[in-house]
Scaffold this motif. Structure first.
Motif: not given
Length: 115
Positions: A1-13, A26-36
């Motif tokens: 599980m990540t806060p990332y967008q799909p491109v970040g999730d691919e890197q985690v996998v 994998i489930h990425g939350l697609c958080s809007e920004s690094a601070t959010s």
């Protein structure tokens, strides 16, 4: 599980796969920004963990250090009966152990309590 967008999730996998682990989901939350990322609710975190759990899953891992997940992970670990690892707790555990601090701390999951 990540806060990332799909491109970040691919890197985690890719990272866990290169380490020799099978990533069931994998489930990425697609958080809007690094601070959010820090604004994600415990309910959202819980639901994200549950969305990747299954009978073929040995452990649940949370990536993304701005995502506060320690309490949710500890609760789910008791409920699910399998390791649920929050990255910040794993980092802290590792720092303790490599510096010779072997204290066991209850209430935050089995990693700190038993290992």
């Amino acid at each position: 599980m990540t806060p990332y967008q799909p491109v970040g999730d691919e890197q985690v996998v890719d990272y866990f796969t290169e380490l020799g682990f099978d990533v069931a989901a994998i489930h990425g939350l697609c958080s809007e920004s690094a601070t959010s990322i820090a604004d994600e609710t415990p309910e959202t975190l819980r639901n994200a963990f549950l969305s990747v759990d299954g009978p073929d899953v040995d452990a649940l891992i949370q990536c993304g250090t701005n995502l506060e997940c320690v309490a949710v992970a500890a609760e789910l670990e008791k409920e699910l009966g399998k390791p649920v690892i929050a990255i910040n707790l794993a980092t802290m555990w590792h720092a303790f152990r490599v510096n010779g601090i072997d204290d066991r701390i209850a209430g935050h999951g089995s990693l700190l309590e038993l290992h």
